[in-house]
Design a protein around this motif. Sequence first.
Motif, PDB file in Angstrom:
ATOM      1  N   THR A  37       0.842  -1.199   0.000  1.00 16.70           N
ATOM      2  CA  THR A  37       0.000   0.000   0.000  1.00 16.70           C
ATOM      3  C   THR A  37       0.878   1.250   0.000  1.00 16.70           C
ATOM      4  O   THR A  37       0.605   2.214  -0.715  1.00 16.70           O
ATOM      5  CB  THR A  37      -0.953   0.002   1.207  1.00 16.70           C
ATOM      6  OG1 THR A  37      -1.751  -1.182   1.171  1.00 16.70           O
ATOM      7  CG2 THR A  37      -1.861   1.209   1.198  1.00 16.70           C
ATOM      8  N   THR A  38       1.941   1.219   0.800  1.00 14.70           N
ATOM      9  CA  THR A  38       2.878   2.348   0.832  1.00 14.70           C
ATOM     10  C   THR A  38       3.532   2.529  -0.535  1.00 14.70           C
ATOM     11  O   THR A  38       3.631   3.665  -1.040  1.00 14.70           O
ATOM     12  CB  THR A  38       3.953   2.119   1.913  1.00 14.70           C
ATOM     13  OG1 THR A  38       3.305   1.966   3.179  1.00 14.70           O
ATOM     14  CG2 THR A  38       4.933   3.271   1.966  1.00 14.70           C
ATOM     15  N   ALA A  39       3.971   1.442  -1.149  1.00 15.03           N
ATOM     16  CA  ALA A  39       4.587   1.521  -2.479  1.00 15.03           C
ATOM     17  C   ALA A  39       3.588   2.049  -3.507  1.00 15.03           C
ATOM     18  O   ALA A  39       3.942   2.862  -4.379  1.00 15.03           O
ATOM     19  CB  ALA A  39       5.101   0.144  -2.902  1.00 15.03           C
ATOM     20  N   VAL A  43       3.900   5.399  -5.942  1.00 14.40           N
ATOM     21  CA  VAL A  43       3.731   5.358  -7.400  1.00 14.40           C
ATOM     22  C   VAL A  43       2.593   6.278  -7.828  1.00 14.40           C
ATOM     23  O   VAL A  43       2.699   6.989  -8.832  1.00 14.40           O
ATOM     24  CB  VAL A  43       3.481   3.900  -7.877  1.00 14.40           C
ATOM     25  CG1 VAL A  43       3.074   3.865  -9.332  1.00 14.40           C
ATOM     26  CG2 VAL A  43       4.727   3.057  -7.651  1.00 14.40           C
ATOM     27  N   LYS A  44       1.514   6.296  -7.058  1.00 21.69           N
ATOM     28  CA  LYS A  44       0.386   7.173  -7.387  1.00 21.69           C
ATOM     29  C   LYS A  44       0.835   8.628  -7.368  1.00 21.69           C
ATOM     30  O   LYS A  44       0.470   9.416  -8.248  1.00 21.69           O
ATOM     31  CB  LYS A  44      -0.760   6.952  -6.402  1.00 21.69           C
ATOM     32  CG  LYS A  44      -1.982   7.799  -6.695  1.00 21.69           C
ATOM     33  CD  LYS A  44      -3.083   7.546  -5.685  1.00 21.69           C
ATOM     34  CE  LYS A  44      -4.283   8.433  -5.988  1.00 21.69           C
ATOM     35  NZ  LYS A  44      -5.294   8.350  -4.960  1.00 21.69           N
ATOM     36  N   GLU A  48       0.736  11.193 -10.592  1.00 22.23           N
ATOM     37  CA  GLU A  48       0.070  12.499 -10.531  1.00 22.23           C
ATOM     38  C   GLU A  48       1.043  13.619 -10.847  1.00 22.23           C
ATOM     39  O   GLU A  48       0.704  14.580 -11.548  1.00 22.23           O
ATOM     40  CB  GLU A  48      -0.565  12.698  -9.157  1.00 22.23           C
ATOM     41  CG  GLU A  48      -1.786  11.821  -8.935  1.00 22.23           C
ATOM     42  CD  GLU A  48      -2.305  11.853  -7.514  1.00 22.23           C
ATOM     43  OE1 GLU A  48      -1.607  12.390  -6.603  1.00 22.23           O
ATOM     44  OE2 GLU A  48      -3.414  11.330  -7.287  1.00 22.23           O
ATOM     45  N   ARG A  49       2.271  13.526 -10.364  1.00 25.23           N
ATOM     46  CA  ARG A  49       3.291  14.541 -10.648  1.00 25.23           C
ATOM     47  C   ARG A  49       3.610  14.574 -12.138  1.00 25.23           C
ATOM     48  O   ARG A  49       3.678  15.647 -12.751  1.00 25.23           O
ATOM     49  CB  ARG A  49       4.559  14.250  -9.841  1.00 25.23           C
ATOM     50  CG  ARG A  49       5.652  15.295 -10.005  1.00 25.23           C
ATOM     51  CD  ARG A  49       6.881  14.979  -9.156  1.00 25.23           C
ATOM     52  NE  ARG A  49       7.364  13.620  -9.284  1.00 25.23           N
ATOM     53  CZ  ARG A  49       8.128  13.170 -10.282  1.00 25.23           C
ATOM     54  NH1 ARG A  49       8.474  13.974 -11.244  1.00 25.23           N
ATOM     55  NH2 ARG A  49       8.526  11.917 -10.318  1.00 25.23           N
ATOM     56  N   ILE A  50       3.749  13.406 -12.743  1.00 23.43           N
ATOM     57  CA  ILE A  50       4.040  13.327 -14.181  1.00 23.43           C
ATOM     58  C   ILE A  50       2.868  13.885 -14.989  1.00 23.43           C
ATOM     59  O   ILE A  50       3.070  14.597 -15.971  1.00 23.43           O
ATOM     60  CB  ILE A  50       4.375  11.872 -14.585  1.00 23.43           C
ATOM     61  CG1 ILE A  50       5.727  11.477 -14.005  1.00 23.43           C
ATOM     62  CG2 ILE A  50       4.366  11.702 -16.092  1.00 23.43           C
ATOM     63  CD1 ILE A  50       6.054  10.007 -14.117  1.00 23.43           C
ATOM     64  N   GLN A  51       1.639  13.589 -14.575  1.00 19.54           N
ATOM     65  CA  GLN A  51       0.474  14.131 -15.281  1.00 19.54           C
ATOM     66  C   GLN A  51       0.446  15.658 -15.202  1.00 19.54           C
ATOM     67  O   GLN A  51       0.135  16.322 -16.191  1.00 19.54           O
ATOM     68  CB  GLN A  51      -0.821  13.553 -14.701  1.00 19.54           C
ATOM     69  CG  GLN A  51      -1.061  12.121 -15.113  1.00 19.54           C
ATOM     70  CD  GLN A  51      -2.283  11.513 -14.451  1.00 19.54           C
ATOM     71  OE1 GLN A  51      -2.662  11.893 -13.340  1.00 19.54           O
ATOM     72  NE2 GLN A  51      -2.901  10.554 -15.134  1.00 19.54           N
TER      73      GLN A  51
END
Length: 147
Positions: A37-39, A43-44, A48-51
């Motif tokens: 869940t932490t990983a 990644v989420k 979001e940063r890349i988007q």
Amino acid sequence: AMTAAGYDESAAVEDGPEEIAEVEEIDRLKSQYRDRTTALRVVKGDVERIQRLLEQNKVRVQREFETWFVALRRQASVDDLGEEKKRELYERVAGGAPAAGGRTLGPAAQEPSGERLRTGQTRTGDNSTDDDISAYYAALGQLAQRS
């Protein structure tokens, strides 16, 4: 009855080896769940940063293109050209024949109105665009006739 048999409710009941193995498996799976869940959250956040970066770059590229295009249009403005330069460019682009008085008539000015691009001239494959090009040449021909 149970107290008489030696059962004491206050004494802790020891789990058997199967229960201990199951509890350890549950603890292992809980730990694995927390780690994954932490990983996933990490990644989420990256996604979001890349988007956000992609959207910012999209806006930036569009703004730069519009700035470049406006500058290009200003540079290539027909209004800023002299009459001789307009004639020279028109002859090169339109490939029209000289008319009376040394003026050049383009394809649209030479053909009856309403016709599409003249035979042999490159078509775009889009009727609306071809009509716009024909109208452009007609207007250019009218400008050439005025000068």
